[in-house]
Design an enzyme around this catalytic site. Structure first.
Site, PDB file in Angstrom:
ATOM      1  N   SER A 168       0.898  -1.332  -0.089  1.00 43.66           N
ATOM      2  CA  SER A 168      -0.072  -0.114  -0.063  1.00 43.66           C
ATOM      3  C   SER A 168       0.767   1.209   0.137  1.00 43.66           C
ATOM      4  O   SER A 168       0.566   2.307  -0.534  1.00 43.66           O
ATOM      5  CB  SER A 168      -0.980   0.060   1.319  1.00 43.66           C
ATOM      6  OG  SER A 168      -0.183   0.108   2.512  1.00 43.66           O
ATOM      7  N   ASP A 321      -1.214   6.500  11.589  1.00 43.39           N
ATOM      8  CA  ASP A 321      -0.715   5.051  11.794  1.00 43.39           C
ATOM      9  C   ASP A 321       0.711   4.927  11.895  1.00 43.39           C
ATOM     10  O   ASP A 321       1.242   3.847  12.401  1.00 43.39           O
ATOM     11  CB  ASP A 321      -1.317   4.375  10.732  1.00 43.39           C
ATOM     12  CG  ASP A 321      -1.006   4.549   9.361  1.00 43.39           C
ATOM     13  OD1 ASP A 321       0.090   5.422   9.379  1.00 43.39           O
ATOM     14  OD2 ASP A 321      -1.469   3.872   8.566  1.00 43.39           O
ATOM     15  N   HIS A 324       2.177   4.714   7.023  1.00 48.13           N
ATOM     16  CA  HIS A 324       1.828   5.166   5.591  1.00 48.13           C
ATOM     17  C   HIS A 324       2.089   6.728   5.476  1.00 48.13           C
ATOM     18  O   HIS A 324       1.967   7.267   6.073  1.00 48.13           O
ATOM     19  CB  HIS A 324       0.377   4.902   5.165  1.00 48.13           C
ATOM     20  CG  HIS A 324       0.111   3.615   5.183  1.00 48.13           C
ATOM     21  ND1 HIS A 324      -0.571   2.912   6.336  1.00 48.13           N
ATOM     22  CD2 HIS A 324       0.050   2.546   4.067  1.00 48.13           C
ATOM     23  CE1 HIS A 324      -0.844   1.669   6.191  1.00 48.13           C
ATOM     24  NE2 HIS A 324      -0.418   1.384   4.738  1.00 48.13           N
TER      25      HIS A 324
END
Length: 346
Positions: A168, A321, A324
């Site tokens: 991702s 988080d 990312h």
């Protein structure tokens, strides 16, 4: 009864120390290692969220909510598939069958000479390390038919100069807005023929499966930017992750022999330098750095650009988080690699 001191002088102890260094384990005979990595990767597939899409990157999807996100309705993760070749530079040391026989013979002699071991002989045996699932061709749950087939069709069309690949963190170069990298991508790379085959939530083994099943055929990129491995932290050790990354590099070298590979260290994650997953990735990064040969593979570690002097991610560069990049993080990333990618394209 022999004293503990006298036992430590036996050749057995030296043999068992060598065994540990080789990567084998002495465990209860009833607890055999192996099988698929256990669930529980902090950012592995299967949680809430969707897969963002974008130009040249495959099928569009809903907004992502973090690397916990995965493909809804996609195939379930499969047991480990066939092993993939691993470059010697990152291969884990494993005992041979002959060495295992020799070591188990030594253990039997120890059992025979030790009253406690004699009482419980079935509790001690020597077993080899498990087959590494991170270095296998194993379809991941997030690599669903929609995205996989879109990548295969795009690969067949060719006309790709640069391939972005990973999970991702790379996938979301295609995500618009303050949390994604699309605007930064357009700013630095918009005029180039770039395909992004990364998938949120994917692992080294999932990427290997995709390359082997059509995503690595039909085109010849000049350069590849690769970062993969953070989703392996829940089920693999640092050395296993490094083997998986090495297997991906080997697969890319085999399928695209003329391409130059910009191999990025796995990005830092977590609240600080003692985060367990970061430490595991740091261990893997030290190993995969050995793949740098300054001819075909070029290793680059961007961690110093993301961290302060205490090892904490600089404010604003990553999402909440601590995993990312947000748009400012993609800006730092783009500035760090744009010149190197241009150099590798020549």
């Amino acid at each position: 009864m022999k004293t503990a001191r006298s036992l430590t002088t036996r050749p057995l102890v030296r043999a068992l120390c060598a065994l540990v260094l080789a990567g084998a384990m002495i465990i209860p005979a009833t607890a055999q290692p192996g099988g698929a990595p256990p669930p529980g990767a902090l950012n592995g597939p299967g949680g809430p969220g969707g897969i963002p899409g974008g130009a040249r990157g495959g099928a569009p999807g809903g907004p992502g909510a973090g690397q916990r996100g995965g493909a809804r309705g996609g195939p379930a993760a499969q047991p480990p598939g066939p092993p993939a070749p691993v470059p010697p530079a990152v291969a884990m040391a494993r005992p041979t069958e002959a060495e295992l026989v020799q070591l188990n013979d030594a253990v039997k002699r120890f059992v025979a000479s030790n009253p406690i071991a004699t009482k419980y002989p079935s509790l001690v045996t020597v077993t080899p390390p498990r087959a590494n699932p991170a270095a296998s061709y194993s379809r991941s749950g997030v690599r669903n038919d929609q995205r996989h087939n879109a990548f295969v069709e795009l690969a067949k069309k060719g006309d790709i100069d640069i391939l972005f690949h990973g999970d991702s963190i790379t996938d979301w170069w295609q995500q618009a807005g303050a949390q994604g990298g699309k605007e930064v991508f357009d700013k630095y790379f918009g005029g180039q023929k770039i395909a992004n085959f990364a998938i949120a939530g994917d692992t080294t083994q999932g990427l290997l499966w995709g390359l082997k099943n059509g995503e690595g055929e039909g085109f010849s990129p000049k350069a590849i930017m690769l970062m993969i491995g953070t989703n392996n932290t829940g089920g693999n050790t640092g050395p296993e992750i490094a083997e998986g990354v090495g297997a991906v590099v080997q697969e890319l070298r085999t399928r695209f022999p003329s391409a130059k590979i910009l191999l990025l260290a796995i990005f830092p994650r977590g609240a600080g330098p003692t985060d367990a997953n970061r430490l595991k990735n740091d261990e893997a990064n030290k190993i995969i750095a050995k793949l740098h040969d300054n001819r075909n593979v070029f290793f680059m570690d961007l961690a110093p650009k993301f961290l302060d002097d205490k090892g904490v991610i600089l404010p604003g560069l990553f999402r909440n988080d601590n995993l990312h990049p947000a748009a400012p993080g993609y800006e730092v990333w783009a500035q760090a690699v744009k010149d190197k990618l241009a150099e590798l394209m020549k």
